[in-house]
Design a protein around this motif. Sequence first.
Motif, PDB file in Angstrom:
ATOM      1  N   SER A 350     -74.718-121.198   4.481  1.00 47.64           N
ATOM      2  CA  SER A 350     -73.397-121.436   3.904  1.00 47.64           C
ATOM      3  C   SER A 350     -73.487-121.721   2.407  1.00 47.64           C
ATOM      4  O   SER A 350     -72.676-121.215   1.627  1.00 47.64           O
ATOM      5  CB  SER A 350     -72.716-122.600   4.624  1.00 47.64           C
ATOM      6  N   ARG A 351     -74.474-122.525   1.997  1.00 46.96           N
ATOM      7  CA  ARG A 351     -74.629-122.823   0.566  1.00 46.96           C
ATOM      8  C   ARG A 351     -74.966-121.557  -0.224  1.00 46.96           C
ATOM      9  O   ARG A 351     -74.489-121.358  -1.342  1.00 46.96           O
ATOM     10  CB  ARG A 351     -75.699-123.897   0.359  1.00 46.96           C
ATOM     11  N   LYS A 352     -75.781-120.684   0.385  1.00 43.24           N
ATOM     12  CA  LYS A 352     -76.093-119.403  -0.259  1.00 43.24           C
ATOM     13  C   LYS A 352     -74.824-118.575  -0.421  1.00 43.24           C
ATOM     14  O   LYS A 352     -74.595-117.958  -1.478  1.00 43.24           O
ATOM     15  CB  LYS A 352     -77.124-118.639   0.581  1.00 43.24           C
ATOM     16  N   PHE A 353     -73.989-118.547   0.603  1.00 47.54           N
ATOM     17  CA  PHE A 353     -72.735-117.796   0.539  1.00 47.54           C
ATOM     18  C   PHE A 353     -71.801-118.376  -0.528  1.00 47.54           C
ATOM     19  O   PHE A 353     -71.078-117.627  -1.202  1.00 47.54           O
ATOM     20  CB  PHE A 353     -72.043-117.813   1.900  1.00 47.54           C
ATOM     21  N   GLU A 354     -71.790-119.694  -0.666  1.00 44.41           N
ATOM     22  CA  GLU A 354     -70.948-120.315  -1.692  1.00 44.41           C
ATOM     23  C   GLU A 354     -71.382-119.898  -3.091  1.00 44.41           C
ATOM     24  O   GLU A 354     -70.543-119.625  -3.957  1.00 44.41           O
ATOM     25  CB  GLU A 354     -70.974-121.840  -1.555  1.00 44.41           C
ATOM     26  N   TYR A 355     -72.684-119.845  -3.309  1.00 40.09           N
ATOM     27  CA  TYR A 355     -73.186-119.362  -4.600  1.00 40.09           C
ATOM     28  C   TYR A 355     -72.752-117.917  -4.836  1.00 40.09           C
ATOM     29  O   TYR A 355     -72.337-117.549  -5.945  1.00 40.09           O
ATOM     30  CB  TYR A 355     -74.712-119.438  -4.641  1.00 40.09           C
ATOM     31  N   GLN A 356     -72.849-117.085  -3.794  1.00 42.61           N
ATOM     32  CA  GLN A 356     -72.469-115.680  -3.931  1.00 42.61           C
ATOM     33  C   GLN A 356     -70.982-115.527  -4.226  1.00 42.61           C
ATOM     34  O   GLN A 356     -70.585-114.683  -5.047  1.00 42.61           O
ATOM     35  CB  GLN A 356     -72.849-114.918  -2.661  1.00 42.61           C
ATOM     36  N   GLN A 403     -74.715-128.469  -8.963  1.00 39.99           N
ATOM     37  CA  GLN A 403     -75.441-127.241  -8.625  1.00 39.99           C
ATOM     38  C   GLN A 403     -74.562-126.012  -8.826  1.00 39.99           C
ATOM     39  O   GLN A 403     -75.025-124.984  -9.337  1.00 39.99           O
ATOM     40  CB  GLN A 403     -75.926-127.314  -7.172  1.00 39.99           C
ATOM     41  N   ARG A 404     -73.298-126.121  -8.452  1.00 38.07           N
ATOM     42  CA  ARG A 404     -72.392-124.978  -8.597  1.00 38.07           C
ATOM     43  C   ARG A 404     -72.119-124.687 -10.077  1.00 38.07           C
ATOM     44  O   ARG A 404     -72.082-123.514 -10.490  1.00 38.07           O
ATOM     45  CB  ARG A 404     -71.084-125.244  -7.849  1.00 38.07           C
ATOM     46  N   ASN A 407     -75.150-123.058 -11.584  1.00 32.83           N
ATOM     47  CA  ASN A 407     -75.248-121.663 -11.157  1.00 32.83           C
ATOM     48  C   ASN A 407     -74.241-120.781 -11.898  1.00 32.83           C
ATOM     49  O   ASN A 407     -74.575-119.672 -12.332  1.00 32.83           O
ATOM     50  CB  ASN A 407     -75.001-121.577  -9.656  1.00 32.83           C
ATOM     51  N   LEU A 408     -73.015-121.266 -12.073  1.00 28.22           N
ATOM     52  CA  LEU A 408     -71.994-120.483 -12.747  1.00 28.22           C
ATOM     53  C   LEU A 408     -72.345-120.270 -14.222  1.00 28.22           C
ATOM     54  O   LEU A 408     -72.161-119.179 -14.761  1.00 28.22           O
ATOM     55  CB  LEU A 408     -70.629-121.179 -12.639  1.00 28.22           C
ATOM     56  N   GLU A 409     -72.873-121.299 -14.855  1.00 31.19           N
ATOM     57  CA  GLU A 409     -73.252-121.162 -16.262  1.00 31.19           C
ATOM     58  C   GLU A 409     -74.468-120.259 -16.413  1.00 31.19           C
ATOM     59  O   GLU A 409     -74.564-119.500 -17.395  1.00 31.19           O
ATOM     60  CB  GLU A 409     -73.519-122.537 -16.851  1.00 31.19           C
ATOM     61  N   LYS A 410     -75.366-120.336 -15.467  1.00 28.79           N
ATOM     62  CA  LYS A 410     -76.552-119.482 -15.490  1.00 28.79           C
ATOM     63  C   LYS A 410     -76.168-118.034 -15.296  1.00 28.79           C
ATOM     64  O   LYS A 410     -76.678-117.121 -15.955  1.00 28.79           O
ATOM     65  CB  LYS A 410     -77.524-119.919 -14.417  1.00 28.79           C
ATOM     66  N   SER A 411     -75.209-117.804 -14.343  1.00 29.45           N
ATOM     67  CA  SER A 411     -74.777-116.426 -14.063  1.00 29.45           C
ATOM     68  C   SER A 411     -74.087-115.818 -15.281  1.00 29.45           C
ATOM     69  O   SER A 411     -74.188-114.617 -15.520  1.00 29.45           O
ATOM     70  CB  SER A 411     -73.812-116.442 -12.875  1.00 29.45           C
TER      71      SER A 411
END
Length: 411
Positions: A350-356, A403-404, A407-411
């Motif tokens: 689920s956490r992987k899906f949230e990142y996606q 973490q989110r 991830n968003l800033e990294k993306s």
Amino acid sequence: MNPSILFYLLIGILIFHFVFDQILGVLNAKHFKDKLPPKLQDIYNDKAYSSSQEYKKTRYKFGVLTASFSLLITLAFFFLDGFAWVDSFARNFSEHPIIVALIFFGVIMLVNDLLTTPFSYYSTFVIEERYGFNKTTKKTFFIDKLKAWVLTGILGGVMLALIIKLYQITGENFWIYAWILIGIFSIFINMFYSKLIVPLFNKQTPLNPGSLRDKIEIYARQVGFVLSNIYIIDGSKRSTKANAYFSGFGKEKRITLYDTLVNNLTEEEIVAVLAHEVGHYKKRHILFNLFISLLTTGFTLWLFSLFVGNPLFSEALGVSQPSFHVGLIAFGILYTPISVVTGLLMNMLSRKFEYQADDYAQQTYGAQPLISALKKLSSSSFSNLTPHPYYVFIYYSHPSLLQRINNLEKS
């Protein structure tokens, strides 16, 4: 294995699971006073952050109290032969296995709910009220309880009766047919939950034409997402906390926005949140989760079929006459360690899906509106911004806010 050993094995599993939860809870609680990371310091002012810390501590202490009470009641039920008493009570009305099972579970669920209702009442009208979250009236609270009882009685009762009937007809192979039955029911609920279940508790109205609807429809067309069903739900009827969710498939798919979300976020932030939900659909996360859930259900039913007829289960719970319903209770407890592992794996997925889904929203709409929305949603619900990593790993279906954002800033 004799009944006495199995009895204490069941007790041991219950206690171990409780202790495991409490250890992780203590580790998590120690982080409540942590200083906010620089990227999160604009979420609260000092006064609001102090209130959020107090709220988390209050909820944690209350959670320990309710979990301890639940464990003590369960242990008392075991040591005082509660299952045997309820089974005997049910057999006073009938000897038919389905009727006995329905009365058995009905009594247990009703007594459990009556015992825990004071805790639920205190949580809603004292804790949530104290911190400004509660909007539920006492009338709504108790009507919700009655509706939940009726709904659980009808849907749960029918499903249980059908599964027991399948067991009577097909024996140990019942799990295959029960799996198919539960699969059909799960798909039906996923399709029509918002249309059939939600209206029993909340009012849903189509989003009116205007700037917000225009922006949502423009975005949907840009990403090739056919969307005509956009609804506002009166979440403020019960709480100030905000949410949004996607449900259904095909022509039945719809986006539902809580009115608290619409009132507290800008239109750009709302579209960003919807972009995240669309990301789940585009990445087929909903279908994949349903598929995994059905696989897990099939495995559980198969495993249960290996033990359902074993009189050892009934004897361990002090019930003289072996039955499907008593075996289900014992198996449910024995299955706890496996459910912890499967739950852990599902949370990781689920956490992987949230990142996606976050990545999809970032790529098709933008990172900053989503980051801003996530911060507001966390602020409005006093979310824990400094959770312990182990607690996140075991229990969180979503990555932490930090973490989110990373991830968003990294993306």
